[in-house]
Write a protein that holds these residues in place. Structure first.
Motif, PDB file in Angstrom:
ATOM      1  N   UNK A  61       0.604  -1.324   0.619  1.00  0.00           N
ATOM      2  CA  UNK A  61      -0.380   0.281  -0.443  1.00  0.00           C
ATOM      3  C   UNK A  61       0.930   1.379   0.339  1.00  0.00           C
ATOM      4  N   UNK A  62       2.333   1.094   0.319  1.00  0.00           N
ATOM      5  CA  UNK A  62       2.395   2.548   0.543  1.00  0.00           C
ATOM      6  C   UNK A  62       3.530   2.680  -0.821  1.00  0.00           C
ATOM      7  N   UNK A  63       3.865   1.600  -1.263  1.00  0.00           N
ATOM      8  CA  UNK A  63       4.913   1.446  -2.566  1.00  0.00           C
ATOM      9  C   UNK A  63       4.654   2.654  -4.002  1.00  0.00           C
ATOM     10  N   UNK A  64       5.143   3.572  -4.548  1.00  0.00           N
ATOM     11  CA  UNK A  64       4.557   4.408  -5.514  1.00  0.00           C
ATOM     12  C   UNK A  64       4.898   3.851  -7.116  1.00  0.00           C
ATOM     13  N   UNK A  65       5.017   4.532  -7.805  1.00  0.00           N
ATOM     14  CA  UNK A  65       5.104   3.666  -9.395  1.00  0.00           C
ATOM     15  C   UNK A  65       6.470   3.333  -9.398  1.00  0.00           C
ATOM     16  N   UNK A  66       6.776   3.420  -8.610  1.00  0.00           N
ATOM     17  CA  UNK A  66       8.833   2.841  -8.743  1.00  0.00           C
ATOM     18  C   UNK A  66       8.564   1.137  -9.085  1.00  0.00           C
ATOM     19  N   UNK A  67       7.936   0.786  -8.172  1.00  0.00           N
ATOM     20  CA  UNK A  67       7.947  -0.309  -7.030  1.00  0.00           C
ATOM     21  C   UNK A  67       7.067  -1.196  -9.063  1.00  0.00           C
ATOM     22  N   UNK A  68       6.451  -0.422  -9.503  1.00  0.00           N
ATOM     23  CA  UNK A  68       5.602  -1.681 -11.206  1.00  0.00           C
ATOM     24  C   UNK A  68       6.945  -1.920 -11.978  1.00  0.00           C
ATOM     25  N   UNK A  69       7.969  -0.319 -11.872  1.00  0.00           N
ATOM     26  CA  UNK A  69       8.515   0.160 -13.355  1.00  0.00           C
ATOM     27  C   UNK A  69       9.870  -0.609 -13.083  1.00  0.00           C
ATOM     28  N   UNK A  70      10.412  -0.882 -11.945  1.00  0.00           N
ATOM     29  CA  UNK A  70      11.366  -1.804 -11.995  1.00  0.00           C
ATOM     30  C   UNK A  70      11.437  -2.707 -13.095  1.00  0.00           C
ATOM     31  N   UNK A  71      10.130  -3.897 -12.238  1.00  0.00           N
ATOM     32  CA  UNK A  71      10.327  -5.526 -13.062  1.00  0.00           C
ATOM     33  C   UNK A  71      10.636  -4.899 -14.534  1.00  0.00           C
ATOM     34  N   UNK A  72      10.126  -4.348 -15.180  1.00  0.00           N
ATOM     35  CA  UNK A  72       9.838  -3.509 -16.684  1.00  0.00           C
ATOM     36  C   UNK A  72      11.688  -2.496 -16.981  1.00  0.00           C
ATOM     37  N   UNK A  73      11.856  -2.070 -16.485  1.00  0.00           N
ATOM     38  CA  UNK A  73      13.294  -1.746 -16.894  1.00  0.00           C
ATOM     39  C   UNK A  73      14.629  -3.056 -16.309  1.00  0.00           C
ATOM     40  N   UNK A  74      14.475  -3.582 -15.728  1.00  0.00           N
ATOM     41  CA  UNK A  74      15.626  -4.990 -15.406  1.00  0.00           C
ATOM     42  C   UNK A  74      14.878  -6.204 -16.645  1.00  0.00           C
ATOM     43  N   UNK A  75      14.194  -6.066 -17.422  1.00  0.00           N
ATOM     44  CA  UNK A  75      13.748  -7.307 -18.314  1.00  0.00           C
ATOM     45  C   UNK A  75      14.391  -6.208 -19.757  1.00  0.00           C
ATOM     46  N   UNK A  76      13.842  -4.805 -19.325  1.00  0.00           N
ATOM     47  CA  UNK A  76      14.230  -3.839 -20.996  1.00  0.00           C
ATOM     48  C   UNK A  76      15.556  -3.880 -21.264  1.00  0.00           C
ATOM     49  N   UNK A  77      16.107  -3.403 -19.905  1.00  0.00           N
ATOM     50  CA  UNK A  77      17.769  -3.065 -20.034  1.00  0.00           C
ATOM     51  C   UNK A  77      18.167  -4.927 -20.345  1.00  0.00           C
ATOM     52  N   UNK A  78      17.727  -5.605 -20.088  1.00  0.00           N
ATOM     53  CA  UNK A  78      18.201  -6.943 -20.604  1.00  0.00           C
ATOM     54  C   UNK A  78      18.098  -7.014 -22.057  1.00  0.00           C
ATOM     55  N   UNK A  79      17.257  -7.177 -22.417  1.00  0.00           N
ATOM     56  CA  UNK A  79      16.593  -7.079 -24.152  1.00  0.00           C
ATOM     57  C   UNK A  79      17.705  -6.381 -25.016  1.00  0.00           C
ATOM     58  N   UNK A  80      18.151  -4.827 -24.108  1.00  0.00           N
ATOM     59  CA  UNK A  80      18.852  -3.714 -24.924  1.00  0.00           C
ATOM     60  C   UNK A  80      19.811  -4.834 -25.109  1.00  0.00           C
ATOM     61  N   UNK A  81      21.227  -5.375 -24.061  1.00  0.00           N
ATOM     62  CA  UNK A  81      22.201  -5.780 -24.241  1.00  0.00           C
ATOM     63  C   UNK A  81      21.837  -7.010 -25.154  1.00  0.00           C
ATOM     64  N   UNK A  82      20.766  -8.163 -25.086  1.00  0.00           N
ATOM     65  CA  UNK A  82      21.101  -8.565 -26.130  1.00  0.00           C
ATOM     66  C   UNK A  82      20.328  -8.386 -27.383  1.00  0.00           C
ATOM     67  N   UNK A  83      20.117  -7.140 -27.949  1.00  0.00           N
ATOM     68  CA  UNK A  83      20.045  -7.109 -29.203  1.00  0.00           C
ATOM     69  C   UNK A  83      21.155  -5.890 -29.860  1.00  0.00           C
ATOM     70  N   UNK A  84      22.459  -5.694 -28.432  1.00  0.00           N
ATOM     71  CA  UNK A  84      23.192  -5.271 -28.914  1.00  0.00           C
ATOM     72  C   UNK A  84      24.102  -5.963 -29.394  1.00  0.00           C
ATOM     73  N   UNK A  85      24.480  -7.243 -28.559  1.00  0.00           N
ATOM     74  CA  UNK A  85      25.398  -7.613 -27.802  1.00  0.00           C
ATOM     75  C   UNK A  85      25.788  -8.894 -29.720  1.00  0.00           C
ATOM     76  N   UNK A  86      26.580  -9.226 -29.696  1.00  0.00           N
ATOM     77  CA  UNK A  86      27.006  -9.674 -30.682  1.00  0.00           C
ATOM     78  C   UNK A  86      26.687 -11.047 -30.217  1.00  0.00           C
ATOM     79  N   UNK A  87      26.134 -12.084 -30.800  1.00  0.00           N
ATOM     80  CA  UNK A  87      25.728 -13.778 -30.082  1.00  0.00           C
ATOM     81  C   UNK A  87      25.959 -14.315 -30.913  1.00  0.00           C
ATOM     82  N   UNK A  88      25.357 -13.962 -31.827  1.00  0.00           N
ATOM     83  CA  UNK A  88      24.542 -15.036 -32.908  1.00  0.00           C
ATOM     84  C   UNK A  88      25.585 -15.243 -34.421  1.00  0.00           C
ATOM     85  N   UNK A  89      25.911 -13.134 -34.282  1.00  0.00           N
ATOM     86  CA  UNK A  89      26.565 -12.669 -35.948  1.00  0.00           C
ATOM     87  C   UNK A  89      27.569 -11.466 -35.123  1.00  0.00           C
TER      88      UNK A  89
END
Lengths: 667, 320
Positions: free
Chosen positions: B66-94
């Protein structure tokens, strides 16, 4: 253009007079408006110099006796003028909504415009006397502003004393260093010193450089001369602390680069290793103390020491590259340093202003008494979050770009034949990395404890959003944090020009001048704009997916409290407990003191009546360096009291001996 | 026309990498769990169990303290999104994914740090003691791991004269001898230790524990449930997957596609999966044999990794 420069000075003086003489009703608006006009003039001159590349000069023989009053604003100085003016505009707008801390008094209203004006004119001075005139005026006016609230809080006079002593010590070192150079150059104008400095004897050059590094280093908050900074910056009022931490400390960097690169044209390897060592030490020490501090503004002040340390690290690396003949890399490192100065000004101004808003809304800056402010002060809280993310050098805000560039310069410095360079670079990267990690820790502590969770006190629970002038002043800087982080090309060309100007370098730039950041001829650049766009797209996509699969709206529920009925703020982690693991890891450096006081019930020793724990991490340099020095000075003072015993004969003898000594020395 | 085609192909590789990490991360976690169970004499869940868990969690309602702010809901999104960006820019397959030129190893590190910071803020936002405890411990370890991480990147970047990932990998493909040099091996050792710390694996953190004295990551995310918890579990396993894959291509680059074409990509995919699987089995086998370190011994481990990394840089310079 020189007319506009004079107009700026006149407007600043007018603001000063208005603050001193106008009636109380219009005192603040009038003096702030005139100072804002002065800042606008300075911004116009600075931008014009940066864009056109031509310096603006003004000379008058009558304003200052004997030496004359000489101004010359070149590209390097213009960069600092623009930064100071930008910060000052935001701080002054903020000041319109800010009250308290004695800023409305007649003295403070008159001194604030003078302080801002000196910030604008120190980088325009073109001879030793004019420079020292503005420099001393800046020190004095800022000291008066720090002391503005001295009647209400006992810490303020103490902070003022520390600041007065350290700033005068620094000014004395600068005075001796610059006079040494002027004497050997035969003229006190900077141009003449720059022209003849290469023919001076090595000891003169080295002595002058060491002295100015001490003097300017103390202004930049470099270890071990930083002790005044956490006190003065945290005890002064909101706009003043922002001006000091975001604009005044930069001038310490300005001085070191101006003298080291501009006047002396570089020097031996050990100069720059010394600068790098001071920078690394300041960065680590500042980062550690800001990570363990629980006072919000003190934390930010230590972070200033940290960031200025990083800038000095880059300046030292630049000098080192120049000595070893790698001029292109020297430029890259200096650009990284100046870019970090600009970005630090933006995010630290933003942080100090929003921290002061928090202080005004809650009446405290102790993190352990705050909490839950993001929901109560949404704008100020978000502004603080943005500034903090930039301070932690996280993508895609501005602090990241300058640290990235510094890392690149160190990386490309590496295959080096010079052992000094080969050892300094990996150590520099290690320092940068550790301070980066600590800055992230500091940011999470400040934002997480101060803004999130439950309010820890009644005052924090009652906090309300501050007025539009205050949110506006800090909000503009927060917007700049984002804008410059995503689009660093808005300032990068100006910074490259400024660095080229002070290094006296011509020729093709080693840096890409496009919308990316990077070194030309090297594979791999940083495109923060693209990174930001991809990150936003990824966040949006994940949010859409989450919304598509989840069955219903979010349910608001109680937090798990191990079976407790009621969740209170007493259960929350505090800033002290948050920093405890780090304090223990770095116990040897921080040397925390820990007092446990347990009083027992009178009847039985098995029952505890009250237990208090007191922990503190005070500044190691204060304890180990300054406290013994103060004791020694006091002993010396007490012992010397017996020398002047009131006898006139003895005083005459002193005079005679002194005269003879002077004559012997001169002869 | 060819340039449009190659841009489209590079973008397709990026998308493929992101999809691969989203699927492969949980599978890697499942594989490691199964190997662990088998070595301990248990049968264990099937390898795809983490994916099944994610599907189950994603369909549940999420809750917010009940005391949480909008940060609480944003954190999981950012965690997945940053990893997705890393997966997009890192040369893993080519060696040339679409945005590979725009970010380098340093950017990758700071992006992952952004995800950790977001999660720590989410933990503090709950206002409980567990959230603060986890955040404080996670960031302390993160701060002391950072020097080892960046200096080992420096050691990898020095021979290539660039911290750009495609440049490093193409460099080591062109000069296979780089891979056996002492600086590579030292940097490799430092890198492994840092990956273990960054992903919260044994001996730094025990992902299986819910004991309050030893929790780090789990304490931070205690308040998350439903689709938010699914995102966090997904983000964590993606992080492990992307770091192990990055490790594989940095130190054993053979097999990665250097030119476009479906047949190269297929070879690359197979070899990457094989390399990641081998590394995962090795990591799991190692985890069976070690116990969790005391929290205050972890900085010593990180200091050791830092020393290894500095030695790597110095030997790169001395032997160069």
């Amino acid at each position: 253009m020189s007319g506009l420069l004079v107009a700026t000075l006149v407007l600043g003086l007018a603001g000063c007079v208005a603050g001193a003489a106008s009636p109380i009703g219009i005192r603040t608006p009038l003096s702030v408006a005139l100072t804002l006009a002065a800042c606008a003039g300075a911004l116009a001159v600075g931008v014009a110099v940066l864009v056109r590349g031509r310096a603006v000069s003004f000379h008058d023989q009558h304003l200052l006796p004997l030496s004359g009053f000489n101004l010359r604003l070149d590209r390097f100085g213009a960069l600092f003028v623009v930064v100071s003016a930008g910060v000052a505009v935001c701080a002054l707008v903020y000041r319109l909504g800010y009250d308290g801390h004695g800023l409305s008094s007649r003295t403070a209203s008159a001194v604030l415009p003078a302080f801002v004006t000196t910030l604008l004119f120190v980088p325009s001075a073109s001879d030793v006397t004019t420079f020292l005139f503005f420099w001393e005026l800046m020190a004095l006016t800022s000291l008066l502003l720090v002391l503005a609230d001295h009647r209400h809080r006992a810490e303020v006079p103490v902070a003022g004393q520390w600041y007065a002593v350290m700033t005068q010590f620094g000014a004395a070192a600068i005075l001796v260093g610059l006079v040494l150079l002027a004497t050997h150059a035969g003229s006190q104008s900077f141009a003449a010193i720059a022209a003849s400095s290469l023919h001076m004897r090595p000891w003169v050059r080295s002595a002058a450089f060491v002295l100015v590094v001490i003097g300017f280093g103390s202004k930049a908050g470099a270890v071990p001369l930083h002790v005044w900074l956490p006190r003065a910056h945290s005890e002064s009022s909101g706009p003043v602390s922002a001006l000091m931490s975001a604009a005044m400390v930069n001038l310490g960097i300005y001085g070191i680069v101006r003298v080291g690169d501009g006047l002396l044209h570089g020097g031996p390897v050990w100069w720059w290793l010394m600068v790098m060592a001071i920078g690394a030490l300041s960065a680590l020490f500042g980062a550690l103390h800001s990570a363990t501090s629980r006072d919000l503004k003190r934390l930010l002040a230590y972070s200033t020491t940290d960031n200025m340390g990083l800038v000095l690290l880059a300046v030292g690396a630049s000098g080192l590259f120049a000595v070893t003949g790698r001029h292109a890399l020297a430029l890259v490192a200096l650009v990284a340093a100046l870019l970090h100065v600009v970005f630090h000004a933006v995010f630290k101004g933003c942080l100090f202003l929003s921290a002061s808003s928090i202080q005004q809304a809650t009446g405290t800056r102790d993190l352990d008494s705050l909490g839950g402010l993001l929901r109560r002060m949404p704008v100020t809280g978000s502004v603080f979050l943005v500034g903090g993310l930039a301070m932690a050098a996280l993508p895609v805000l501005c602090g990241f770009v300058s640290e990235w560039l510094l890392l690149q310069s160190m990386l490309h410095g590496l295959p080096s034949k010079d052992p000094a360079v080969a050892v300094a670079m990996p150590v520099g990267v290690g320092v940068l990395a550790l301070t980066g990690g600590l800055a992230a820790f500091t940011f999470v502590k400040a934002a997480g404890i101060g803004l999130l969770g439950l309010p820890r006190t009644e005052a924090a629970a009652r906090a309300r959003e501050v007025g539009p002038a205050m949110t506006g002043g800090s909000g503009v800087l927060a917007a700049l944090c984002v804008l410059l982080g995503v689009a660093p090309f808005l300032v990068l060309p100006a910074v490259i020009d400024a660095a080229n100007g002070v290094l006296g370098r011509r020729g093709p730039d080693p840096l890409v001048r496009g919308w990316q950041v990077g070194l030309s001829g090297v594979h791999g650049v940083l495109a923060p704009g693209i990174l930001a766009a991809v990150l936003c797209a990824a966040v949006g996509t994940v949010a859409l997916v989450r919304a598509a699969v989840e069955p219903g709206p979010v349910r608001v529920a109680e937090a798990w409290g191990c079976g407790r009925e009621l969740q209170t703020a007493r259960m929350e982690y505090t800033a002290t407990s948050f920093g405890e693991p780090l304090t223990r890891v770095f116990e040897d450096v921080l040397a925390p003191s820990h007092d446990v006081d347990i009083s027992h019930v009178a009847e039985s020793r098995y029952y505890v009546e009250a237990a208090t724990v007191h922990t503190s991490t005070d500044d190691g340099f204060e304890r180990r360096l300054y406290a013994p020095a103060q004791r020694a000075l006091r002993r010396f003072g007490t012992a010397a009291r017996s020398v002047p015993n009131g006898s006139v004969h003895r005083y005459l003898a002193f005079g005679l001996v002194a005269l003879v000594l002077v004559l012997v020395l001169v002869a | 026309m060819t340039s449009t085609w190659s841009v489209a192909a590079d973008a397709a590789i990026s998308v493929l990498q992101m999809a691969g990490v989203v699927l492969g991360g949980p599978l890697l976690v499942g594989l490691m769990r199964t190997v662990r169970c088998r070595l301990e004499g248990r049968v264990g869940p099937p390898v795809r169990q983490p994916l099944l868990d994610l599907r189950k969690l994603a369909r549940r309602q999420r809750t917010r303290p009940e005391h949480a702010s909008w940060i609480f809901g944003l954190a999981p999104l950012l965690l997945v999104a940053t990893t997705l960006v890393v997966a997009a820019v890192a040369p893993l397959l080519a060696t040339g994914p679409a945005l590979g030129w725009s970010a380098d190893l340093f950017a990758v590190v700071y992006l992952l740090l952004l995800g950790s910071v977001a999660l720590a803020l989410g933990g503090l936002d709950t206002g409980t003691a567990f959230g603060g405890m986890g955040a404080s411990r996670a960031l302390t370890i993160g701060a002391v791991a950072e020097p080892a991480l960046l200096v080992s990147i420096l050691a990898l970047s020095v021979p290539a004269h660039s911290s750009n990932l495609p440049a490093i990998i193409s460099g080591s493909l062109a000069h296979p001898l780089w891979l056996a040099t002492p600086e590579r091996l030292l940097a490799l050792a430092a890198f492994v230790i840092v990956i273990v710390a960054e992903c919260g694996r044994l001996p730094v953190d025990n992902p299986g524990t819910h004991l309050e004295l030893t929790m780090i990551h789990e304490a931070m995310v205690l308040e998350y449930s439903g689709s938010d918890l699914a995102l966090i579990k997904l983000g964590e396993s993606m992080r492990l997957g992307v770091l192990v894959a990055l490790f594989a291509v940095l130190f054993v680059p053979w097999g990665i596609a250097t030119s476009p074409g479906p047949e190269h990509l297929a070879v690359s995919l197979v070899s990457l999966v094989a390399k990641v699987a081998v590394l995962g089995v090795g990591l799991a086998a190692f985890e069976v044999g070690v116990a969790k370190l005391r929290l205050f011994r972890v900085p010593e481990l990180m200091a050791g990794a830092f020393v290894l990394a500095v030695l790597a840089v110095l030997s790169a310079l001395v032997l160069a």
